[in-house]
Write a protein that holds these residues in place. Structure first.
Motif, PDB file in Angstrom:
ATOM      1  N   ALA A  30       0.667  -1.188   0.436  1.00 28.25           N
ATOM      2  CA  ALA A  30      -0.116   0.173  -0.277  1.00 28.25           C
ATOM      3  C   ALA A  30       0.787   1.305  -0.292  1.00 28.25           C
ATOM      4  O   ALA A  30       1.696   0.992   0.107  1.00 28.25           O
ATOM      5  N   THR A  31       0.594   2.520  -0.596  1.00 30.60           N
ATOM      6  CA  THR A  31       1.394   3.761  -1.254  1.00 30.60           C
ATOM      7  C   THR A  31       1.108   4.637   0.588  1.00 30.60           C
ATOM      8  O   THR A  31      -0.235   4.142   1.384  1.00 30.60           O
ATOM      9  N   ALA A  32       2.139   5.100   1.035  1.00 33.37           N
ATOM     10  CA  ALA A  32       1.448   6.326   2.172  1.00 33.37           C
ATOM     11  C   ALA A  32       0.068   6.568   2.196  1.00 33.37           C
ATOM     12  O   ALA A  32      -0.458   7.033   2.982  1.00 33.37           O
ATOM     13  N   GLY A  33      -0.116   7.414   0.998  1.00 34.70           N
ATOM     14  CA  GLY A  33      -1.518   7.584   0.482  1.00 34.70           C
ATOM     15  C   GLY A  33      -2.594   6.916   1.131  1.00 34.70           C
ATOM     16  O   GLY A  33      -3.453   7.547   1.537  1.00 34.70           O
ATOM     17  N   TRP A  34      -2.753   5.612   0.431  1.00 37.67           N
ATOM     18  CA  TRP A  34      -3.929   5.079   0.999  1.00 37.67           C
ATOM     19  C   TRP A  34      -3.802   4.312   2.535  1.00 37.67           C
ATOM     20  O   TRP A  34      -4.412   4.973   2.862  1.00 37.67           O
ATOM     21  N   VAL A  35      -2.434   4.485   3.198  1.00 38.84           N
ATOM     22  CA  VAL A  35      -2.233   4.220   4.946  1.00 38.84           C
ATOM     23  C   VAL A  35      -3.087   5.783   5.283  1.00 38.84           C
ATOM     24  O   VAL A  35      -4.034   5.768   6.244  1.00 38.84           O
ATOM     25  N   GLN A  36      -2.584   7.251   4.845  1.00 43.01           N
ATOM     26  CA  GLN A  36      -3.205   7.994   5.036  1.00 43.01           C
ATOM     27  C   GLN A  36      -4.674   8.464   4.884  1.00 43.01           C
ATOM     28  O   GLN A  36      -5.491   8.356   5.906  1.00 43.01           O
ATOM     29  N   ARG A  68       7.516   6.633  -9.074  1.00 40.64           N
ATOM     30  CA  ARG A  68       8.348   7.662  -8.441  1.00 40.64           C
ATOM     31  C   ARG A  68       8.713   7.550  -6.726  1.00 40.64           C
ATOM     32  O   ARG A  68       8.540   8.447  -5.543  1.00 40.64           O
ATOM     33  N   SER A  69       7.652   6.696  -5.689  1.00 44.03           N
ATOM     34  CA  SER A  69       6.960   6.460  -4.773  1.00 44.03           C
ATOM     35  C   SER A  69       7.568   4.511  -4.064  1.00 44.03           C
ATOM     36  O   SER A  69       7.502   4.797  -4.926  1.00 44.03           O
ATOM     37  N   PHE A  70       7.437   4.871  -3.130  1.00 43.73           N
ATOM     38  CA  PHE A  70       7.242   3.760  -2.582  1.00 43.73           C
ATOM     39  C   PHE A  70       6.219   2.557  -2.658  1.00 43.73           C
ATOM     40  O   PHE A  70       4.475   3.804  -1.674  1.00 43.73           O
ATOM     41  N   ALA A  71       5.660   1.703  -2.042  1.00 45.60           N
ATOM     42  CA  ALA A  71       4.411   0.990  -1.741  1.00 45.60           C
ATOM     43  C   ALA A  71       5.557  -0.136  -0.219  1.00 45.60           C
ATOM     44  O   ALA A  71       6.003  -0.971  -0.557  1.00 45.60           O
ATOM     45  N   TRP A  72       4.306  -0.228   0.963  1.00 47.44           N
ATOM     46  CA  TRP A  72       5.108  -1.018   1.381  1.00 47.44           C
ATOM     47  C   TRP A  72       3.895  -1.483   2.528  1.00 47.44           C
ATOM     48  O   TRP A  72       2.844  -1.496   2.109  1.00 47.44           O
ATOM     49  N   THR A  73       4.228  -2.669   3.410  1.00 48.90           N
ATOM     50  CA  THR A  73       4.003  -4.541   3.451  1.00 48.90           C
ATOM     51  C   THR A  73       4.094  -3.655   5.269  1.00 48.90           C
ATOM     52  O   THR A  73       5.318  -4.039   5.286  1.00 48.90           O
ATOM     53  N   SER A  74       3.392  -4.340   6.152  1.00 47.48           N
ATOM     54  CA  SER A  74       3.624  -4.977   6.905  1.00 47.48           C
ATOM     55  C   SER A  74       4.512  -6.071   7.311  1.00 47.48           C
ATOM     56  O   SER A  74       4.378  -7.354   6.561  1.00 47.48           O
ATOM     57  N   ALA A  75       5.814  -5.681   7.866  1.00 46.06           N
ATOM     58  CA  ALA A  75       6.865  -7.052   8.040  1.00 46.06           C
ATOM     59  C   ALA A  75       6.632  -7.643   9.600  1.00 46.06           C
ATOM     60  O   ALA A  75       7.174  -9.046   9.786  1.00 46.06           O
ATOM     61  N   SER A  76       5.812  -6.767  10.317  1.00 47.21           N
ATOM     62  CA  SER A  76       5.400  -7.451  11.494  1.00 47.21           C
ATOM     63  C   SER A  76       4.715  -6.821  12.053  1.00 47.21           C
ATOM     64  O   SER A  76       3.380  -6.250  11.185  1.00 47.21           O
ATOM     65  N   ASP A  77       4.127  -7.742  13.584  1.00 44.79           N
ATOM     66  CA  ASP A  77       2.630  -6.958  13.827  1.00 44.79           C
ATOM     67  C   ASP A  77       2.952  -6.184  15.318  1.00 44.79           C
ATOM     68  O   ASP A  77       4.304  -5.516  15.708  1.00 44.79           O
ATOM     69  N   GLN A  78       2.085  -5.925  16.150  1.00 42.14           N
ATOM     70  CA  GLN A  78       2.132  -4.881  17.412  1.00 42.14           C
ATOM     71  C   GLN A  78       3.158  -5.954  18.227  1.00 42.14           C
ATOM     72  O   GLN A  78       3.747  -5.216  19.220  1.00 42.14           O
ATOM     73  N   ALA A  79       2.797  -7.068  17.998  1.00 40.76           N
ATOM     74  CA  ALA A  79       3.627  -7.668  19.144  1.00 40.76           C
ATOM     75  C   ALA A  79       5.053  -7.227  18.925  1.00 40.76           C
ATOM     76  O   ALA A  79       6.148  -7.341  19.902  1.00 40.76           O
ATOM     77  N   GLY A  80       5.672  -7.781  17.731  1.00 41.96           N
ATOM     78  CA  GLY A  80       7.016  -7.373  17.491  1.00 41.96           C
ATOM     79  C   GLY A  80       7.747  -6.210  17.399  1.00 41.96           C
ATOM     80  O   GLY A  80       8.840  -6.225  17.897  1.00 41.96           O
ATOM     81  N   LEU A  81       6.420  -5.311  16.828  1.00 34.99           N
ATOM     82  CA  LEU A  81       6.846  -4.159  17.622  1.00 34.99           C
ATOM     83  C   LEU A  81       7.065  -3.545  18.977  1.00 34.99           C
ATOM     84  O   LEU A  81       7.999  -3.104  19.141  1.00 34.99           O
ATOM     85  N   ALA A  82       6.692  -3.878  19.976  1.00 38.81           N
ATOM     86  CA  ALA A  82       6.850  -4.157  21.045  1.00 38.81           C
ATOM     87  C   ALA A  82       7.742  -5.032  21.255  1.00 38.81           C
ATOM     88  O   ALA A  82       8.592  -3.936  22.623  1.00 38.81           O
TER      89      ALA A  82
END
Length: 128
Positions: A30-36, A68-82
């Motif tokens: 997903a793009t940053a615009g989509w996330v926003q 010219r931009s990036f598409a982003w994908t989650s590589a971790s969940d909230q537990a991984g981030l904590a």
């Protein structure tokens, strides 16, 4: 001079968790615009980019160039981030043993039992 009204300040890591949650709901990168757009709430595009970049540095997301931009994908969940935040705090202390000992002695009985089970399982994985 105009005064900007701001909502209540979010807790540490709350925006990162929201961004990760949005990315996990996406059908693909997903793009940053989509996330926003998905998050709503008036977050600035630059704020979303900043959060995504911080998550990238933590290994919680990946990105791929799309035009010219990036598409982003989650590589971790909230537990991984904590867990990453916990390791970062531990790494910043000079006496790891004292920090870990203090952490463990501060756990409630249920959390202590769970930690012992998890440690027992990780020890079993090394045996073949």
């Amino acid at each position: 001079m105009t005064e900007r009204r701001r909502g209540p300040r979010r807790g540490q890591g709350e925006l990162e968790a929201l961004v990760l949650s949005a990315l996990r709901e996406a059908d693909g990168p997903a793009t940053a615009g989509w996330v926003q757009e998905r998050l709503g709430g008036g977050l600035a595009y630059t704020t979303v980019i900043t959060i995504l970049t911080r998550l990238l540095a933590k290994g919680a997301v990946t990105r791929e160039r799309t035009g010219r931009s990036f598409a982003w994908t989650s590589a971790s969940d909230q537990a991984g981030l904590a867990a990453h935040r916990m390791r970062k705090v531990l790494d910043s202390e000079s006496d790891r043993e004292a920090v870990l000992a203090s952490f463990v002695t501060g756990l409630g009985p249920d959390d202590e039992r769970l930690l012992r089970e998890l440690l027992g399982r990780s020890g079993d994985e090394g045996e073949d």
